[in-house]
Design a protein around this motif. Structure first.
Motif, PDB file in Angstrom:
ATOM      1  N   LYS A  23      87.051  15.352 -32.584  1.00  0.00           N
ATOM      2  CA  LYS A  23      86.140  16.310 -32.395  1.00  0.00           C
ATOM      3  C   LYS A  23      86.137  17.284 -33.720  1.00  0.00           C
ATOM      4  CE  LYS A  23      85.768  16.738 -27.343  1.00  0.00           C
ATOM      5  NZ  LYS A  23      85.826  17.553 -26.338  1.00  0.00           N
ATOM      6  N   TYR A  51      74.617  15.568 -31.025  1.00  0.00           N
ATOM      7  CA  TYR A  51      76.140  16.334 -31.034  1.00  0.00           C
ATOM      8  C   TYR A  51      76.823  15.876 -29.634  1.00  0.00           C
ATOM      9  CZ  TYR A  51      79.693  19.613 -30.707  1.00  0.00           C
ATOM     10  OH  TYR A  51      80.948  20.452 -30.962  1.00  0.00           O
ATOM     11  N   GLU A  52      76.056  15.732 -28.577  1.00  0.00           N
ATOM     12  CA  GLU A  52      76.563  15.365 -26.901  1.00  0.00           C
ATOM     13  C   GLU A  52      76.902  14.001 -26.986  1.00  0.00           C
ATOM     14  OE1 GLU A  52      74.359  19.113 -27.191  1.00  0.00           O
ATOM     15  OE2 GLU A  52      73.603  16.857 -27.555  1.00  0.00           O
ATOM     16  N   GLU A  53      76.248  12.994 -27.646  1.00  0.00           N
ATOM     17  CA  GLU A  53      76.711  11.744 -27.832  1.00  0.00           C
ATOM     18  C   GLU A  53      77.831  11.555 -28.472  1.00  0.00           C
ATOM     19  OE1 GLU A  53      72.552   9.464 -27.351  1.00  0.00           O
ATOM     20  OE2 GLU A  53      73.039  10.216 -29.242  1.00  0.00           O
ATOM     21  N   GLU A  55      80.423  13.825 -29.125  1.00  0.00           N
ATOM     22  CA  GLU A  55      81.359  14.458 -28.168  1.00  0.00           C
ATOM     23  C   GLU A  55      81.830  13.515 -27.051  1.00  0.00           C
ATOM     24  OE1 GLU A  55      82.179  19.003 -27.130  1.00  0.00           O
ATOM     25  OE2 GLU A  55      80.368  18.300 -26.344  1.00  0.00           O
ATOM     26  N   TYR A  56      80.874  12.653 -26.630  1.00  0.00           N
ATOM     27  CA  TYR A  56      80.924  11.948 -25.521  1.00  0.00           C
ATOM     28  C   TYR A  56      82.195  10.673 -25.859  1.00  0.00           C
ATOM     29  CZ  TYR A  56      80.196   8.615 -21.616  1.00  0.00           C
ATOM     30  OH  TYR A  56      80.341   7.730 -20.623  1.00  0.00           O
ATOM     31  N   ILE A  57      81.647  10.232 -26.943  1.00  0.00           N
ATOM     32  CA  ILE A  57      82.531   9.233 -27.493  1.00  0.00           C
ATOM     33  C   ILE A  57      83.926   9.572 -27.767  1.00  0.00           C
ATOM     34  CG2 ILE A  57      82.936   7.485 -29.307  1.00  0.00           C
ATOM     35  CD1 ILE A  57      79.853   7.210 -29.732  1.00  0.00           C
ATOM     36  N   ASP A  59      85.581  11.937 -26.628  1.00  0.00           N
ATOM     37  CA  ASP A  59      86.253  12.439 -25.441  1.00  0.00           C
ATOM     38  C   ASP A  59      87.021  11.340 -24.782  1.00  0.00           C
ATOM     39  OD1 ASP A  59      86.215  15.036 -25.261  1.00  0.00           O
ATOM     40  OD2 ASP A  59      84.273  15.254 -24.295  1.00  0.00           O
ATOM     41  N   ASN A  61      85.333   7.988 -24.571  1.00  0.00           N
ATOM     42  CA  ASN A  61      84.592   6.881 -23.995  1.00  0.00           C
ATOM     43  C   ASN A  61      84.164   6.064 -25.072  1.00  0.00           C
ATOM     44  OD1 ASN A  61      84.060   8.178 -20.968  1.00  0.00           O
ATOM     45  ND2 ASN A  61      83.489   9.875 -22.447  1.00  0.00           N
ATOM     46  N   LEU A  80      81.148   2.527 -28.205  1.00  0.00           N
ATOM     47  CA  LEU A  80      80.641   3.153 -26.881  1.00  0.00           C
ATOM     48  C   LEU A  80      81.032   2.520 -25.815  1.00  0.00           C
ATOM     49  CD1 LEU A  80      79.547   5.604 -25.347  1.00  0.00           C
ATOM     50  CD2 LEU A  80      77.231   4.423 -25.921  1.00  0.00           C
ATOM     51  N   PRO A  83      77.723   4.001 -19.685  1.00  0.00           N
ATOM     52  CA  PRO A  83      77.556   3.940 -18.328  1.00  0.00           C
ATOM     53  C   PRO A  83      76.826   2.755 -17.649  1.00  0.00           C
ATOM     54  CG  PRO A  83      75.982   5.326 -19.423  1.00  0.00           C
ATOM     55  CD  PRO A  83      76.615   4.830 -20.696  1.00  0.00           C
ATOM     56  N   GLU A 107      77.885   1.141 -31.804  1.00  0.00           N
ATOM     57  CA  GLU A 107      76.924   2.094 -31.894  1.00  0.00           C
ATOM     58  C   GLU A 107      76.673   2.463 -33.391  1.00  0.00           C
ATOM     59  OE1 GLU A 107      74.976   4.215 -30.115  1.00  0.00           O
ATOM     60  OE2 GLU A 107      75.289   3.373 -28.350  1.00  0.00           O
TER      61      GLU A 107
END
Length: 233
Positions: A23, A51-53, A55-57, A59, A61, A80, A83, A107
């Motif tokens: 991060k 930014y959210e994507e 962060e998601y990876i 984290d 994922n 990635l 879902p 990705e």
């Protein structure tokens, strides 16, 4: 700091290192994405991660690795764990629902414009797939989307042995090739019994073949344009 790789950029005459990203690297990731997009003639060929994507990876994922010189981040590549939903690329590629959890996405792959020509995409592709093998969870397939005429990305996927399984509108209403590759070594592709070469701009022609079970296995430059080579097994 633990590095996945240390190398030398022949074109730029600089050394570089590759490591897992976290991060703390998000600002550099966003800056590099913005720079690459600003250089594109056709912005729709690349869908940057939000930014959210990112962060998601980061984290847990997926995986993200980056190449650094002394000046900072010059390239990165991401995987990635997606879902399971109706937009899943496995469905586009014809996989049964029970196989979707075994699919990981390749990705975005991004290289700083000043550092292109050093085969960084290929190096990072090899390293990140090696690192994928170290995860506690295994995956049977890798899938991704690529815009038609995004020639560097298409060449990158074909070099990895990925095949085109579909060509359709995805996500932000953009036409995309759906690439997929089996990772676990099971099954067989079978012998090629037919081959067709279709101009890349012939969307309907390619979709017709794909709808009949053909797969795109390579591309060739021809008369100032590009054709995609499709096979039926």
């Amino acid at each position: 700091m633990e590095y996945l790789f240390q190398g030398f950029l022949e074109k730029n005459k600089e050394s570089y290192t590759v490591r897992l990203l976290n991060k703390e690297d998000i600002d550099q990731l966003q800056e590099l994405q913005e720079l690459v997009v600003s250089e594109l003639r056709k912005k729709s060929t690349l869908q940057p991660l939000t930014y959210e994507e990112l962060e998601y990876i980061l984290d847990g994922n997926g995986l993200m690795i980056g190449a650094f010189t002394e000046y900072g981040l010059i390239a990165f590549r991401a995987l990635l764990i997606p879902p399971i939903d109706e937009e899943h690329l496995g469905l586009d590629a014809g996989l049964p629902e029970e196989e979707l959890e075994n699919v990981i996405y390749q990705e975005i792959s991004t290289v700083h414009p000043e550092y292109r020509g050093n085969r960084l995409q290929q190096t990072l592709a090899h390293l990140i797939m090696e690192e994928l093998g170290n995860l506690q969870r295994g995956f049977a397939y890798a899938a991704c989307t690529v815009a038609p005429f995004n020639i560097p990305s298409m060449k990158d996927k074909f070099r990895q042995g990925m095949e085109i399984a579909a060509l359709k509108i995805k996500y932000a209403g953009q036409l995309r090739y759906i690439f997929i590759k089996r990772l676990d070594g099971r099954g067989t592709r079978g012998e090629i019994c037919e081959l067709e070469r279709v101009p890349m701009e012939d969307t309907a022609g390619q979709q017709a073949l794909l709808g009949e079970g053909w797969r795109g296995i390579s591309m060739e430059e021809e008369k100032g344009g590009y054709v995609v080579v499709y096979v039926k097994r």
